[in-house]
Motif scaffolding. Structure first.
Motif, short mmCIF file in Angstrom:
data_model
loop_
_atom_site.label_atom_id
_atom_site.label_comp_id
_atom_site.label_asym_id
_atom_site.label_seq_id
_atom_site.Cartn_x
_atom_site.Cartn_y
_atom_site.Cartn_z
N ARG A 20 5.72 -0.47 -9.49
CA ARG A 20 5.62 0.65 -10.41
C ARG A 20 6.83 1.55 -9.66
O ARG A 20 7.17 1.47 -8.44
CB ARG A 20 4.40 1.66 -10.05
CG ARG A 20 3.30 1.19 -10.99
CD ARG A 20 1.99 1.97 -10.96
NE ARG A 20 1.01 1.49 -11.95
CZ ARG A 20 1.06 1.89 -13.30
NH1 ARG A 20 1.80 2.75 -13.59
NH2 ARG A 20 0.36 1.37 -14.03
N THR A 59 11.92 -0.08 -8.07
CA THR A 59 12.03 0.19 -9.57
C THR A 59 12.14 1.42 -9.85
O THR A 59 11.69 2.50 -9.20
CB THR A 59 10.73 -0.24 -10.20
OG1 THR A 59 10.28 -1.63 -9.58
CG2 THR A 59 10.79 -0.39 -11.72
N PHE A 108 4.14 -4.54 -15.03
CA PHE A 108 3.90 -4.15 -13.75
C PHE A 108 3.47 -5.36 -12.89
O PHE A 108 3.45 -4.95 -11.76
CB PHE A 108 3.07 -2.74 -13.50
CG PHE A 108 3.92 -1.47 -14.01
CD1 PHE A 108 5.22 -1.31 -13.59
CD2 PHE A 108 3.42 -0.72 -14.88
CE1 PHE A 108 6.02 -0.23 -13.80
CE2 PHE A 108 4.08 0.33 -15.46
CZ PHE A 108 5.32 0.59 -14.79
N LYS A 154 -1.52 12.73 -7.41
CA LYS A 154 -0.56 11.80 -7.21
C LYS A 154 0.31 12.24 -6.45
O LYS A 154 1.33 11.34 -6.02
CB LYS A 154 -0.30 11.41 -8.56
CG LYS A 154 -1.02 10.21 -9.36
CD LYS A 154 -0.37 9.63 -10.33
CE LYS A 154 0.62 8.52 -10.14
NZ LYS A 154 1.16 8.05 -11.42
N GLN A 198 4.72 5.68 -9.21
CA GLN A 198 4.16 5.43 -8.10
C GLN A 198 3.48 6.84 -7.61
O GLN A 198 4.23 7.94 -7.85
CB GLN A 198 5.05 4.95 -7.09
CG GLN A 198 5.09 3.53 -6.86
CD GLN A 198 5.98 3.01 -5.73
OE1 GLN A 198 5.81 3.87 -4.61
NE2 GLN A 198 6.54 2.16 -5.68
N HIS A 249 3.76 6.27 -15.43
CA HIS A 249 3.90 5.19 -14.71
C HIS A 249 4.36 5.39 -13.24
O HIS A 249 4.57 4.14 -12.75
CB HIS A 249 4.69 4.48 -15.65
CG HIS A 249 4.29 4.17 -17.19
ND1 HIS A 249 3.14 3.42 -17.19
CD2 HIS A 249 4.59 4.68 -18.23
CE1 HIS A 249 2.69 3.53 -18.37
NE2 HIS A 249 3.50 4.11 -19.17
N MET A 296 2.38 -2.57 -20.82
CA MET A 296 2.90 -1.94 -19.40
C MET A 296 2.33 -2.56 -18.21
O MET A 296 2.99 -2.74 -17.27
CB MET A 296 2.77 -0.30 -19.43
CG MET A 296 3.71 0.23 -20.43
SD MET A 296 5.36 0.05 -20.31
CE MET A 296 5.86 0.86 -18.94
N LYS A 297 0.78 -2.66 -18.48
CA LYS A 297 0.10 -3.58 -17.38
C LYS A 297 0.84 -4.93 -17.18
O LYS A 297 0.99 -5.27 -15.92
CB LYS A 297 -1.26 -3.51 -17.77
CG LYS A 297 -2.25 -2.64 -17.10
CD LYS A 297 -3.53 -2.95 -17.39
CE LYS A 297 -4.34 -1.85 -16.48
NZ LYS A 297 -5.80 -2.05 -16.64
N LYS A 345 9.50 4.28 -8.21
CA LYS A 345 9.39 5.29 -7.21
C LYS A 345 10.17 6.41 -7.96
O LYS A 345 9.90 7.57 -7.39
CB LYS A 345 10.22 5.14 -5.96
CG LYS A 345 9.61 4.35 -5.02
CD LYS A 345 10.40 4.10 -3.87
CE LYS A 345 9.80 3.39 -2.76
NZ LYS A 345 10.72 3.06 -1.52
#
Lengths: 325, 325
Positions: free
Chosen positions: A206, A136, A201, A253, A227, A225, A197-198, A208
C-alpha cells in the motif's frame, strides 16, 4: 541579454470543459490556472493581449553578460528562478540572480518544461515520506505534466506508481503511454472504489505517499488506500472541490494531509539556492540518461499564441503547449 | 493486587442528543464513544451489564506485590498504561508492566482523570508545533476534558488560547469558568465567522496550532484562522462529519492537517516508556502547583453506574462522571 527560446503553456487539468459563455483561459501552470480563473473568466479569448510578465516557464540562451556577472556566460541556457519573470518574449535583460543555468545539451523541450512540473514531482517524492525502492506512490491526474514526471522519477528509483486517470475514449492509448514511461499501474478513477484494488495490492505494498492534483472525491479515494501513517500531498485542485478527510483517517490511521507549491518552495530556498541547484542537477542527470523526458508537447510559434491558448483549455488534453520564439 | 479507587466516564461530546429509540451509550473517552457507537447503538441502556474489560481510565492503590516486582510497592497509586485494562471493578491483579505510578498526594479526581485527556492535551501542545510563550492555540470543544487541560497547560506556559464552544443557555457561566482556569478568549462557534475575529487578532497573534475535537464546519472554521504553515490536529469527531480542507489552504497557506490518538501514542512509546514517565511527571508537577485541576466531576457510586451512563449521554454536559468504588 537573453534570447528566449521557448515559453510553456501547460495543458489544462480541468475536470469538466468550461461552459462556452465563460471561457476559462490560460494555463501556464495548473496553479496559475487556479489563480487566474476568477480574474479572466469574463474575458473574451480574442481580446487577450499578452503583457511582458506573462509566462512562468521557458528556457533562454544567454547572449551577453555584464562584466560583474560570474555564474553565467554567453551560450549558457537558463530558466527562471521564480514565477512571474515573463517568458512570453523573444529577448530580455535580467539580473543574474533571477536565472539559474541548465545544461545546453539536453533536449530543448525538456529544458523548457523543467522548472515547474518536474521540480514539483521531485520535491513531493523527496520531502514528505522517506521513500525507498520497493515502496509505492499513488497519484491522480497521472497524465498531467507533474504526473508524468512523478512516474519517471519514481521509476528511476525503483518506486512503484499507481496512476489514476479519468476514463476517456482513448484510455488504452493513454495507459500504454504512461506504462511506456515507467508507470507500474494505470487505473481509472472508478476503479479506486472497486474490489480490483485488493488484487492490485497483492502485487505491491500500500502506498506511503499519495499525490493529489484534483481534490474532491478523487482525493478522498486516494486517502483510503494509503498505509497507516502515510501522507497525502495536494498540489492542485482542478475539480474545484475541497479535500475531505474522514476523522478516523486522521485519528486511527494517523494520516498526514499536506500541501505543496513549488513557487513558495523556490522562494524559501532562495537564501542559498543549493537545494534548487542540486535538484536541477539530479533532474538533468535523469534527462541525460533518458529516464526523464519532456511530456508530450505541441510546439506553437509565438505569433500564433491564440491557437496555444485555445488548445490549452480543451478537456482531456494530454499535451503541453510550448511557444517557440 | 490492586484496589481500584475510581473509574471515569467522560462527558459525551456529541453535537446532538441521541434519538430516543437508539440510545448511544458509553463514553469512557470520546474516542471510545466513536468506536463503540455502531456496536452499542441498538442496545437498551437498562440491559447493559458491564464486563471486566470495561473502563480505560481510573486510579488504583497497590495493596500487595509479588517478590519480583521492583517499580511498585503497597500504597503506591497507579493508572493503566494502555486502554482496555478494565477499570470498572473494585480489585484486580495486573502485571507490573500494565501500570504506571502517579504520586499518591495529588487529588484523587486529578489522578483518576490524568491518563487520557491531560495526556492528549500535553502531547498535542508538544508534538506538532514548536510553541513558545506568546504564541496562540485555537481549539473547539474547549469545555471538554481535553479542552480544559489544553487551557491549563497552555496558560502555565504563557501560551494564549482561543476557546470555541457551542452556544448554550449558560454560555456566560461556562465562559467564566474557562476564563477562571486560564482561557485567554472564550467564543461561540458562530463568532468564528464574524468580523469580531479581526478585533481579537489585534490582541494576540494568529494561532500556530488548532486542536479539533469536533470535525465538520467547526474544523474548517478553525483552519481559516491559522497562521501560514500552521497545523490542525484532530483528536475527536463528535459532529460525525469529516474534516473539509480547502485546497488553497494546503497549497498556498501550507497548512498541515494531522491527527492524534493518545492510545496509539502510548503503545508506540511503550518500548522504553521514558516519554510517558516524563509527561506524567510534568503533569503531576502542574497538578501540585494547582495549575492543572481535574475537570468538573460527578462522583457516582459504582453500584449506580446506570445513573452515570445516563448522565454521560445528555447533551451539553460539562461534567465528567467518575465511578467511586
Amino acid at each position: 541579454m537573453l534570447r528566449l527560446l521557448t515559453s510553456v503553456i501547460q495543458q489544462n487539468l480541468q475536470q469538466q470543459p468550461p461552459p462556452p459563455a465563460r471561457p476559462r483561459l490560460f494555463g501556464t501552470a495548473s496553479t496559475e490556472t487556479l489563480l487566474m480563473c476568477s480574474t479572466w473568466s469574463m474575458l473574451n479569448l480574442d481580446l487577450l493581449v499578452p503583457t511582458n510578465n506573462w509566462g512562468n516557464e521557458g528556457v533562454g540562451e544567454v547572449t551577453e553578460v555584464g562584466h560583474q556577472v560570474k555564474s553565467l556566460k554567453p551560450g549558457d541556457w537558463v530558466i527562471p528562478k521564480d514565477a512571474g519573470l515573463g517568458t512570453w518574449r523573444t529577448a530580455a535583460v535580467f539580473s543574474e540572480d533571477d536565472l539559474i543555468s541548465v545544461p545546453n545539451d539536453i533536449p530543448l523541450l525538456a529544458a523548457a518544461t523543467l522548472g515547474v512540473n518536474p521540480c514539483t514531482a521531485y520535491r513531493m517524492l523527496a520531502d514528505f515520506e522517506n521513500l525507498q525502492a520497493g515502496d509505492t506512490v499513488i497519484q491522480n491526474a497521472a497524465n498531467s505534466g507533474v504526473g508524468q514526471a512523478v512516474i519517471q522519477i519514481a521509476a528511476a528509483r525503483g518506486i512503484s506508481t499507481i496512476n489514476v486517470v479519468r476514463d476517456r475514449p482513448e484510455f488504452t492509448e493513454l495507459s500504454d503511454r504512461l506504462m511506456a514511461i515507467g508507470a507500474t499501474h494505470v487505473i481509472k478513477e472508478e476503479t479506486l472504489r472497486k474490489p480490483e484494488m485488493k488484487e492490485l495490492f497483492k502485487t505491491c505494498p500500500r502506498p506511503k505517499l499519495a499525490l493529489n492534483g484534483v481534490g474532491g472525491k478523487s482525493a478522498t479515494e486516494l486517502l483510503r488506500h494509503l498505509q497507516v501513517e502515510g501522507t497525502m500531498v495536494t498540489y492542485g485542485g482542478m475539480a474545484k472541490q475541497p479535500v475531505t478527510v474522514p476523522v478516523s483517517a486522521l485519528i486511527f490511521k494517523n494520516l498526514k494531509v499536506r500541501g505543496f507549491w513549488v513557487t513558495q518552495w523556490k522562494r524559501t530556498q532562495s537564501y542559498d539556492g543549493c537545494a534548487f541547484r542540486n535538484m536541477l542537477d539530479d533532474l538533468c542527470s535523469l534527462i541525460k540518461q533518458k529516464k526523464l523526458t519532456a511530456p508530450v508537447c505541441n510546439k506553437v510559434h509565438i505569433g500564433e499564441y491564440h491557437k496555444a491558448l485555445c488548445a490549452a483549455v480543451q478537456p482531456f488534453t494530454s499535451a503541453k503547449n510550448v511557444l517557440i520564439m
